[in-house]
Design a protein around this motif. Structure first.
Motif, mmCIF file in Angstrom:
data_model
loop_
_atom_site.group_PDB
_atom_site.id
_atom_site.type_symbol
_atom_site.label_atom_id
_atom_site.label_comp_id
_atom_site.label_asym_id
_atom_site.label_seq_id
_atom_site.Cartn_x
_atom_site.Cartn_y
_atom_site.Cartn_z
ATOM 1 N N LYS A 57 -32.290 -29.109 -52.845
ATOM 2 C CA LYS A 57 -33.042 -28.477 -54.668
ATOM 3 C C LYS A 57 -32.812 -30.244 -55.128
ATOM 4 O O LYS A 57 -33.186 -29.972 -56.595
ATOM 5 N N SER A 58 -33.624 -31.165 -54.761
ATOM 6 C CA SER A 58 -33.199 -32.522 -55.416
ATOM 7 C C SER A 58 -33.981 -33.101 -55.060
ATOM 8 O O SER A 58 -34.638 -33.070 -53.866
ATOM 9 N N ALA A 59 -34.894 -33.404 -55.801
ATOM 10 C CA ALA A 59 -35.821 -34.651 -55.422
ATOM 11 C C ALA A 59 -35.365 -36.162 -54.923
ATOM 12 O O ALA A 59 -35.820 -36.878 -54.524
ATOM 13 N N ALA A 60 -34.489 -35.982 -55.714
ATOM 14 C CA ALA A 60 -33.394 -38.032 -55.422
ATOM 15 C C ALA A 60 -31.884 -37.313 -56.286
ATOM 16 O O ALA A 60 -31.112 -36.351 -56.611
ATOM 17 N N LEU A 61 -30.968 -38.278 -55.390
ATOM 18 C CA LEU A 61 -29.798 -37.770 -56.152
ATOM 19 C C LEU A 61 -28.708 -39.676 -55.806
ATOM 20 O O LEU A 61 -29.389 -40.390 -54.630
ATOM 21 N N THR A 62 -27.734 -39.536 -56.797
ATOM 22 C CA THR A 62 -27.477 -41.180 -56.977
ATOM 23 C C THR A 62 -25.670 -41.028 -57.032
ATOM 24 O O THR A 62 -25.198 -39.721 -56.611
ATOM 25 N N PHE A 63 -25.360 -41.339 -55.389
ATOM 26 C CA PHE A 63 -23.538 -41.207 -55.375
ATOM 27 C C PHE A 63 -22.935 -42.764 -56.018
ATOM 28 O O PHE A 63 -22.789 -43.949 -54.946
ATOM 29 N N GLY A 64 -22.238 -42.505 -56.437
ATOM 30 C CA GLY A 64 -20.974 -43.566 -55.783
ATOM 31 C C GLY A 64 -19.961 -44.014 -55.246
ATOM 32 O O GLY A 64 -20.270 -43.052 -54.593
ATOM 33 N N ASP A 65 -19.088 -44.942 -55.125
ATOM 34 C CA ASP A 65 -18.845 -45.310 -54.193
ATOM 35 C C ASP A 65 -18.916 -44.540 -52.847
ATOM 36 O O ASP A 65 -18.307 -44.492 -51.983
ATOM 37 N N ILE A 66 -19.434 -45.502 -52.495
ATOM 38 C CA ILE A 66 -20.331 -46.036 -51.208
ATOM 39 C C ILE A 66 -20.008 -47.532 -51.064
ATOM 40 O O ILE A 66 -20.095 -48.279 -50.900
ATOM 41 N N GLU A 67 -20.039 -47.281 -49.360
ATOM 42 C CA GLU A 67 -19.684 -48.245 -48.669
ATOM 43 C C GLU A 67 -20.482 -47.645 -47.268
ATOM 44 O O GLU A 67 -21.187 -47.118 -46.488
ATOM 45 N N ASP A 68 -21.194 -49.355 -47.317
ATOM 46 C CA ASP A 68 -22.188 -49.561 -46.532
ATOM 47 C C ASP A 68 -21.495 -49.815 -44.654
ATOM 48 O O ASP A 68 -21.028 -50.190 -44.557
ATOM 49 N N LYS A 69 -21.631 -49.360 -43.877
ATOM 50 C CA LYS A 69 -20.764 -48.836 -42.636
ATOM 51 C C LYS A 69 -20.809 -49.894 -41.539
ATOM 52 O O LYS A 69 -19.401 -50.450 -41.469
ATOM 53 N N ALA A 70 -21.476 -50.670 -41.776
ATOM 54 C CA ALA A 70 -22.184 -51.984 -40.811
ATOM 55 C C ALA A 70 -21.568 -52.942 -42.268
ATOM 56 O O ALA A 70 -21.102 -53.979 -41.002
ATOM 57 N N THR A 71 -21.759 -53.196 -42.915
ATOM 58 C CA THR A 71 -21.492 -54.279 -43.847
ATOM 59 C C THR A 71 -20.151 -54.456 -44.573
ATOM 60 O O THR A 71 -19.519 -55.526 -44.922
ATOM 61 N N GLN A 72 -19.843 -53.098 -44.361
ATOM 62 C CA GLN A 72 -18.551 -53.412 -45.048
ATOM 63 C C GLN A 72 -18.520 -53.471 -47.251
ATOM 64 O O GLN A 72 -17.093 -53.189 -48.012
ATOM 65 N N ASP A 73 -20.462 -53.734 -47.463
ATOM 66 C CA ASP A 73 -20.228 -53.716 -48.977
ATOM 67 C C ASP A 73 -20.117 -52.820 -49.568
ATOM 68 O O ASP A 73 -20.322 -51.401 -48.764
ATOM 69 N N TYR A 74 -19.807 -52.628 -50.957
ATOM 70 C CA TYR A 74 -19.009 -51.201 -51.688
ATOM 71 C C TYR A 74 -20.209 -51.022 -52.833
ATOM 72 O O TYR A 74 -21.180 -52.509 -53.182
ATOM 73 N N GLY A 75 -20.792 -49.992 -53.149
ATOM 74 C CA GLY A 75 -22.013 -49.996 -54.369
ATOM 75 C C GLY A 75 -22.236 -48.607 -54.315
ATOM 76 O O GLY A 75 -21.446 -47.657 -54.170
#
Length: 129
Positions: A57-75
């Motif tokens: 039901k969405s064209a795009a979604l924005t998520f906060g509190d995200i962590e990259d599994k490979a680098t552990q960068d947060y964004g």
């Protein structure tokens, strides 16, 4: 907006803030879950729900509190599932900036517009490419 023929992850540093922005185009939910963790559980664990409740039901979604599994960068993650027009880009850019300011504890109001306007223009340029 580029076509979403292939899976692409664009990564940007949201300088001067200690956050990344990932713009993901052409990916399905399993790909998103394989690359990122989402911190929305009360116990502090970081995982997406097992089933995808959004993309149908969405064209795009924005998520906060995200962590990259490979680098552990947060964004912040913008997941683009369909082509976006300028209205959609502005809409998602606002979500990204609002999420960033919320995570950083930054407030903005009508008397302090520049603190919002400059990063909004930068985020728009990231999403628009």
């Amino acid at each position: 907006m580029k076509s979403k023929n292939n899976k692409v992850i664009y990564e940007y540093d949201l300088v001067p803030y200690p956050r990344k922005l990932w713009v993901v185009i052409g990916a399905d939910y399993e790909f998103i879950k394989s690359k990122f963790r989402w911190n929305k559980k009360e116990d502090g664990s970081m995982e997406f729900p097992t089933d995808d409740p959004w993309s149908a039901k969405s064209a795009a979604l924005t998520f906060g509190d995200i962590e990259d599994k490979a680098t552990q960068d947060y964004g912040i993650l913008l997941w683009i599932m369909n082509d976006l027009d300028n209205r959609d880009i502005v809409h998602e850019s606002f979500h990204i900036l609002s999420t960033l300011f919320d995570e950083m504890g930054i407030s903005y109001d009508a008397n302090n517009q520049e603190v919002f306007s400059y990063p909004m223009a930068q985020i728009y340029s990231y999403v628009e490419t």
